[in-house]
Design an enzyme around this catalytic site. Structure first.
Site, mmCIF file in Angstrom:
data_model
loop_
_atom_site.group_PDB
_atom_site.id
_atom_site.type_symbol
_atom_site.label_atom_id
_atom_site.label_comp_id
_atom_site.label_asym_id
_atom_site.label_seq_id
_atom_site.Cartn_x
_atom_site.Cartn_y
_atom_site.Cartn_z
ATOM 1 N N GLU A 202 -24.004 -10.201 25.647
ATOM 2 C CA GLU A 202 -22.795 -10.792 26.231
ATOM 3 C C GLU A 202 -22.644 -10.180 27.624
ATOM 4 O O GLU A 202 -22.079 -9.110 27.807
ATOM 5 C CB GLU A 202 -21.592 -10.536 25.318
ATOM 6 C CG GLU A 202 -21.772 -11.215 23.954
ATOM 7 C CD GLU A 202 -20.643 -10.952 22.975
ATOM 8 O OE1 GLU A 202 -19.587 -10.413 23.385
ATOM 9 O OE2 GLU A 202 -20.814 -11.296 21.779
ATOM 10 N N ARG B 26 -27.756 -8.900 20.505
ATOM 11 C CA ARG B 26 -26.389 -8.581 20.078
ATOM 12 C C ARG B 26 -26.293 -7.139 19.594
ATOM 13 O O ARG B 26 -25.354 -6.419 19.933
ATOM 14 C CB ARG B 26 -25.953 -9.555 18.977
ATOM 15 C CG ARG B 26 -24.501 -9.378 18.507
ATOM 16 C CD ARG B 26 -24.131 -10.483 17.524
ATOM 17 N NE ARG B 26 -22.827 -10.294 16.910
ATOM 18 C CZ ARG B 26 -21.670 -10.700 17.442
ATOM 19 N NH1 ARG B 26 -21.656 -11.286 18.625
ATOM 20 N NH2 ARG B 26 -20.532 -10.516 16.799
ATOM 21 N N ASN C 178 -19.416 -3.690 16.671
ATOM 22 C CA ASN C 178 -17.991 -4.026 16.682
ATOM 23 C C ASN C 178 -17.392 -4.165 15.282
ATOM 24 O O ASN C 178 -16.279 -4.678 15.138
ATOM 25 C CB ASN C 178 -17.773 -5.325 17.466
ATOM 26 C CG ASN C 178 -16.395 -5.408 18.089
ATOM 27 O OD1 ASN C 178 -15.821 -4.394 18.479
ATOM 28 N ND2 ASN C 178 -15.853 -6.613 18.190
ATOM 29 N N ARG C 179 -18.127 -3.720 14.260
ATOM 30 C CA ARG C 179 -17.614 -3.798 12.891
ATOM 31 C C ARG C 179 -17.754 -2.477 12.135
ATOM 32 O O ARG C 179 -17.518 -2.435 10.933
ATOM 33 C CB ARG C 179 -18.367 -4.887 12.099
ATOM 34 C CG ARG C 179 -18.247 -6.297 12.658
ATOM 35 C CD ARG C 179 -16.852 -6.883 12.509
ATOM 36 N NE ARG C 179 -16.806 -8.283 12.928
ATOM 37 C CZ ARG C 179 -16.612 -8.698 14.167
ATOM 38 N NH1 ARG C 179 -16.463 -7.809 15.145
ATOM 39 N NH2 ARG C 179 -16.568 -9.988 14.463
ATOM 40 N N HIS D 96 -16.017 -9.089 26.065
ATOM 41 C CA HIS D 96 -16.901 -9.932 25.256
ATOM 42 C C HIS D 96 -17.013 -11.339 25.831
ATOM 43 O O HIS D 96 -16.133 -11.805 26.548
ATOM 44 C CB HIS D 96 -16.369 -10.036 23.817
ATOM 45 C CG HIS D 96 -16.476 -8.776 23.033
ATOM 46 N ND1 HIS D 96 -17.556 -8.492 22.213
ATOM 47 C CD2 HIS D 96 -15.647 -7.709 22.946
ATOM 48 C CE1 HIS D 96 -17.372 -7.303 21.660
ATOM 49 N NE2 HIS D 96 -16.225 -6.806 22.088
ATOM 50 N N TYR E 266 -11.520 -5.595 10.620
ATOM 51 C CA TYR E 266 -12.535 -5.745 11.661
ATOM 52 C C TYR E 266 -13.214 -4.433 12.050
ATOM 53 O O TYR E 266 -14.391 -4.411 12.342
ATOM 54 C CB TYR E 266 -11.911 -6.389 12.906
ATOM 55 C CG TYR E 266 -11.676 -7.877 12.748
ATOM 56 C CD1 TYR E 266 -12.596 -8.794 13.232
ATOM 57 C CD2 TYR E 266 -10.546 -8.360 12.100
ATOM 58 C CE1 TYR E 266 -12.392 -10.155 13.087
ATOM 59 C CE2 TYR E 266 -10.330 -9.719 11.948
ATOM 60 C CZ TYR E 266 -11.255 -10.611 12.445
ATOM 61 O OH TYR E 266 -11.052 -11.959 12.297
ATOM 62 N N GLU F 2 -12.053 -11.709 25.638
ATOM 63 C CA GLU F 2 -13.117 -12.641 25.223
ATOM 64 C C GLU F 2 -13.047 -13.854 26.149
ATOM 65 O O GLU F 2 -12.003 -14.502 26.242
ATOM 66 C CB GLU F 2 -12.858 -13.070 23.775
ATOM 67 C CG GLU F 2 -13.933 -13.903 23.158
ATOM 68 C CD GLU F 2 -14.949 -13.070 22.389
ATOM 69 O OE1 GLU F 2 -16.152 -13.323 22.571
ATOM 70 O OE2 GLU F 2 -14.543 -12.184 21.608
#
Length: 312
Positions: free
Chosen positions: A23, A62, A69-70, A115, A163, A177
């Protein structure tokens, strides 16, 4: 008389890019600000640009082992450091050490995590707490400054969807985002929009620290209800794709009976249920592996009290 909430001034801010290494807007901006931070410098603020997943950035993917991010839950952050751990879990612990610890007084005041999405979501601010007066005020300020360009707010507060985001180590976590942009690609218009969002956010913080009082405000937000998978056959393979009527219609009302999916043989699958929803992350490329075609949201209004810094 309306009550005014006094809050501590903001001192330490991080701007994360490359949480997802493909990203590229955040990667590009953060890399630039690491070389020349004049644009993000504000008097009295410690602003630190930071590439969160350098190995994924290097490979323009990614992630390496799992989604960075998790994994910012306390279980992963407290695992004993070992080469056997996934790269992103080890990296999460390093980031938590540098900018946290999560849920501690020493954690950074605010993290912006940058993002991109392949979905047609435009400028999006991601909120994790519906009761946070400071962030609601900030988002109201950013939305006002970005107008007439829409800037939507996605609220990911949900009892069962956890999340554990990279930015959640901060006292005030902010997701930014911007799309649509293919992964591995840079678009000048998307770059400009994200850059402006950061500028307005930092301006807000500077005004707040200097003693400006922000009057009560309210914003519309889209709160996550559930994630919707693609239709699948007995083998678990995708049996239909996003219907053309839904494609690129993020944030637009979707009514029961409206077409959502279409199969190769032309069968149209409509939205079930009995309420209008607002779809987001429609046909997001990165979510195929997560089995998420889009997320349903409900639209609501959040209000914030007047705020000012305790220094004034």
């Amino acid at each position: 008389m309306t009550s005014c909430v006094a809050k501590e001034p903001i001192k330490k801010i991080a701007i994360f890019g490359g949480t997802h290494g493909n990203e590229l807007t955040g990667v590009f901006l953060v890399t630039h600000w690491l070389r020349n931070g004049t644009e993000v410098h504000r008097a009295g603020l410690d602003v630190k640009p930071f590439i969160t997943n350098p190995r994924a950035v290097e490979k323009c993917t990614r992630y390496i082992d799992c989604d960075l991010n998790r994994v910012f839950d306390l279980e992963n952050l407290s695992k004993e450091m070992s080469e056997d751990l996934p790269y992103e879990v080890r990296r999460a612990q390093e980031i938590n050490h540098l900018f946290g610890p999560k849920n501690s007084d020493d954690a950074y005041d605010l993290v912006f995590d940058l993002h991109n999405t392949t979905s047609n979501m435009g400028c999006t601010l991601i909120l994790e707490d519906s009761r946070n007066d400071f962030l609601i005020q900030m988002f109201h300020y950013i939305k006002t400054c970005m107008a007439p360009l829409p800037c939507s707010v996605y609220l990911i507060e949900h009892p069962s969807l956890k999340y554990a985001t990279t930015r959640s180590i901060a006292k005030y976590p902010v997701g930014i985002e911007v799309g649509p942009q293919p992964h591995g690609v840079l678009r000048a218009d998307i770059l400009d929009q994200m850059r402006k969002m950061i500028k307005h956010a930092l301006d807000f913080i500077q005004h707040f620290n200097e003693g400006k009082e922000f009057p009560p405000c309210s914003i519309d937000v889209y709160k996550i209800m559930e994630k919707v998978d693609y239709p699948r056959n007995e083998s678990g393979d995708m049996a239909a794709v996003i219907h053309p009527n839904l494609q690129d219609q993020d944030w637009k009302p979707l009514h029961p009976g409206d077409p959502v999916f279409v199969s190769l043989d032309g069968k149209v699958i409509p939205l079930g249920g009995d309420c209008t929803v607002y779809p987001v992350f429609v046909n997001e490329a990165a979510y195929y592996e997560k089995k998420e075609a889009f997320a349903k949201t409900t639209k609501l209004t959040l209000s914030a009290k007047s705020i000012r810094s305790t220094l004034h």
